[in-house]
Design an enzyme around this catalytic site. Structure first.
Site, PDB file in Angstrom:
ATOM      1  N   GLU A 136      -9.563  -4.992   5.177  1.00 48.31           N
ATOM      2  CA  GLU A 136      -8.565  -4.161   4.506  1.00 48.31           C
ATOM      3  C   GLU A 136      -9.329  -3.339   3.490  1.00 48.31           C
ATOM      4  O   GLU A 136     -10.546  -3.213   3.618  1.00 48.31           O
ATOM      5  CB  GLU A 136      -7.414  -5.013   3.930  1.00 48.31           C
ATOM      6  N   MET A 137      -8.677  -2.745   2.498  1.00 49.57           N
ATOM      7  CA  MET A 137      -9.424  -1.817   1.654  1.00 49.57           C
ATOM      8  C   MET A 137      -9.125  -1.925   0.145  1.00 49.57           C
ATOM      9  O   MET A 137      -9.529  -1.057  -0.612  1.00 49.57           O
ATOM     10  CB  MET A 137      -9.166  -0.370   2.139  1.00 49.57           C
ATOM     11  N   GLU A 138      -8.438  -2.982  -0.283  1.00 48.93           N
ATOM     12  CA  GLU A 138      -7.980  -2.988  -1.682  1.00 48.93           C
ATOM     13  C   GLU A 138      -8.224  -4.262  -2.486  1.00 48.93           C
ATOM     14  O   GLU A 138      -8.353  -4.200  -3.715  1.00 48.93           O
ATOM     15  CB  GLU A 138      -6.460  -2.686  -1.734  1.00 48.93           C
ATOM     16  N   ASP A 150      -3.924  -5.296  13.461  1.00 47.43           N
ATOM     17  CA  ASP A 150      -4.751  -4.891  14.597  1.00 47.43           C
ATOM     18  C   ASP A 150      -5.951  -5.828  14.755  1.00 47.43           C
ATOM     19  O   ASP A 150      -6.350  -6.501  13.807  1.00 47.43           O
ATOM     20  CB  ASP A 150      -5.197  -3.424  14.478  1.00 47.43           C
ATOM     21  N   ARG A 176      -0.675  -8.436  -4.006  1.00 49.50           N
ATOM     22  CA  ARG A 176      -0.754  -7.350  -3.025  1.00 49.50           C
ATOM     23  C   ARG A 176      -0.225  -7.864  -1.691  1.00 49.50           C
ATOM     24  O   ARG A 176      -0.540  -8.993  -1.274  1.00 49.50           O
ATOM     25  CB  ARG A 176      -2.213  -6.884  -2.890  1.00 49.50           C
ATOM     26  N   ILE A 177       0.570  -7.046  -1.019  1.00 53.92           N
ATOM     27  CA  ILE A 177       1.022  -7.386   0.332  1.00 53.92           C
ATOM     28  C   ILE A 177       0.624  -6.231   1.236  1.00 53.92           C
ATOM     29  O   ILE A 177       1.041  -5.093   1.019  1.00 53.92           O
ATOM     30  CB  ILE A 177       2.553  -7.666   0.386  1.00 53.92           C
ATOM     31  N   GLY A 178      -0.222  -6.518   2.204  1.00 54.80           N
ATOM     32  CA  GLY A 178      -0.747  -5.428   3.027  1.00 54.80           C
ATOM     33  C   GLY A 178      -1.027  -5.849   4.452  1.00 54.80           C
ATOM     34  O   GLY A 178      -0.685  -6.960   4.870  1.00 54.80           O
ATOM     35  N   GLY A 194       0.836  -1.201   0.000  1.00 55.71           N
ATOM     36  CA  GLY A 194       0.000   0.000   0.000  1.00 55.71           C
ATOM     37  C   GLY A 194       0.871   1.252   0.000  1.00 55.71           C
ATOM     38  O   GLY A 194       0.624   2.208  -0.721  1.00 55.71           O
TER      39      GLY A 194
HETATM   40  N1  HPA Z   1      -9.623  -1.638   8.589  1.00 55.31           N
HETATM   41  C1  HPA Z   1      -9.333  -1.444   7.312  1.00 55.31           C
HETATM   42  N2  HPA Z   1      -8.121  -1.585   6.817  1.00 55.31           N
HETATM   43  C2  HPA Z   1      -7.137  -1.942   7.651  1.00 55.31           C
HETATM   44  C3  HPA Z   1      -7.385  -2.161   9.002  1.00 55.31           C
HETATM   45  C4  HPA Z   1      -8.692  -2.000   9.492  1.00 55.31           C
HETATM   46  O1  HPA Z   1      -8.978  -2.190  10.675  1.00 55.31           O
HETATM   47  N3  HPA Z   1      -6.199  -2.493   9.581  1.00 55.31           N
HETATM   48  C5  HPA Z   1      -5.268  -2.483   8.603  1.00 55.31           C
HETATM   49  N4  HPA Z   1      -5.829  -2.142   7.432  1.00 55.31           N
END
Ligand code: HPA
Length: 235
Positions: free
Chosen positions: A179-181, A204, A87-89, A20
């Site tokens: 995540e978002m991608e 997290d 993708r690595i995230g 990212g």
């Molecule tokens: N939400 C969305 N994307 C993220 C999160 C999360 O809690 N932690 C790491 N990427």
């Protein structure tokens, strides 16, 4: 050159690792690759091409969210003849069955995002990884004795939301993490008939607000980086 990537034709490898964060892409290139060349820095989004164990690859960045990875992955696939993007995230775990630092190989990404419908008319709220990268990641993890979890994740459009608790789509598909991608990456790969995979490290735990500390971040992502690189060598 594409609109958002300034590499010349031939300067991007067939396989691309996409972090990212541009600085994470730079870190991977400088730590692991030989003969690195910075091939694009438009908007400070770095793409480096080099080799790992004699295999040519490019490491770059996607930015955050479906619109951003949608742009970079589309241009990589269509303007640079890239075959496979991994993708690595990082992700936030929805379940306390997951622990910080756990590694996820994403089988399916679901989303409330309109990305796939707007782009391609797809009326689907989930897409699978595409091609054989997913299986090679699993086999490589077994070879390296790395524990890997596979399953469905949620690619959300928002990081901060008013509503507490799990979004409806997360309950519908029993998502492991947020995540978002990945959703936009997998939708692009499907439309363009290319390969795509997503590897995530749990950074997290959403319900408990537990987080990897700033110091831990330095080393937390190394197993995922090694796994991605060793996968590329086996492709
Ligand atoms: N939400 C969305 N994307 C993220 C999160 C999360 O809690 N932690 C790491 N990427």
């Amino acid at each position: 050159m594409s609109i958002h990537i300034s590499a010349k034709p031939g300067e991007i490898a067939k396989t691309v690792l996409l972090a990212g964060d541009p600085l994470r892409a730079k870190f991977i290139a400088e730590k692991y690759l030989q003969d690195i060349k910075l091939v694009s820095s438009t908007r400070n989004v770095y793409f480096f091409t080099g080799s790992y164990k004699d295999k040519e690859l490019t490491v770059g960045a996607s930015g955050m969210g479906c619109p951003s990875i949608g742009i970079y992955s589309y241009e990589l696939y269509t303007e640079y003849e890239v075959d496979c993007i991994i993708r690595i995230g990082t992700c936030g775990a929805y379940t306390d069955k997951l622990k910080l630092f756990d590694l996820i190989n994403v089988d399916t990404a679901c989303s409330e995002s309109t990305y796939a419908e707007c782009a391609y008319g797809y009326k689907k709220d989930r897409f699978k990884h595409r091609g054989d990268a997913f299986d090679i990641i699993n086999a490589t993890a077994a070879e390296l004795d790395l524990e890997l979890i596979t399953g469905t994740i949620h690619s959300g459009d928002v990081f901060y939301r008013a509503e507490k608790g799990k979004p409806a789509i997360v309950k519908k598909y029993k998502c492991l993490a947020a995540e978002m991608e990945a959703f936009a990456l997998f939708a692009n790969a499907r439309y363009l008939k290319k390969s795509a995979a997503t590897l995530l490290t749990v950074s997290d735990i959403i319900s408990t607000h537990q987080k990897i500390s700033a110091e831990e971040r330095e080393t937390a992502l190394l197993p995922m980086m090694s796994l991605a690189l060793e996968t590329v060598v086996r492709m």
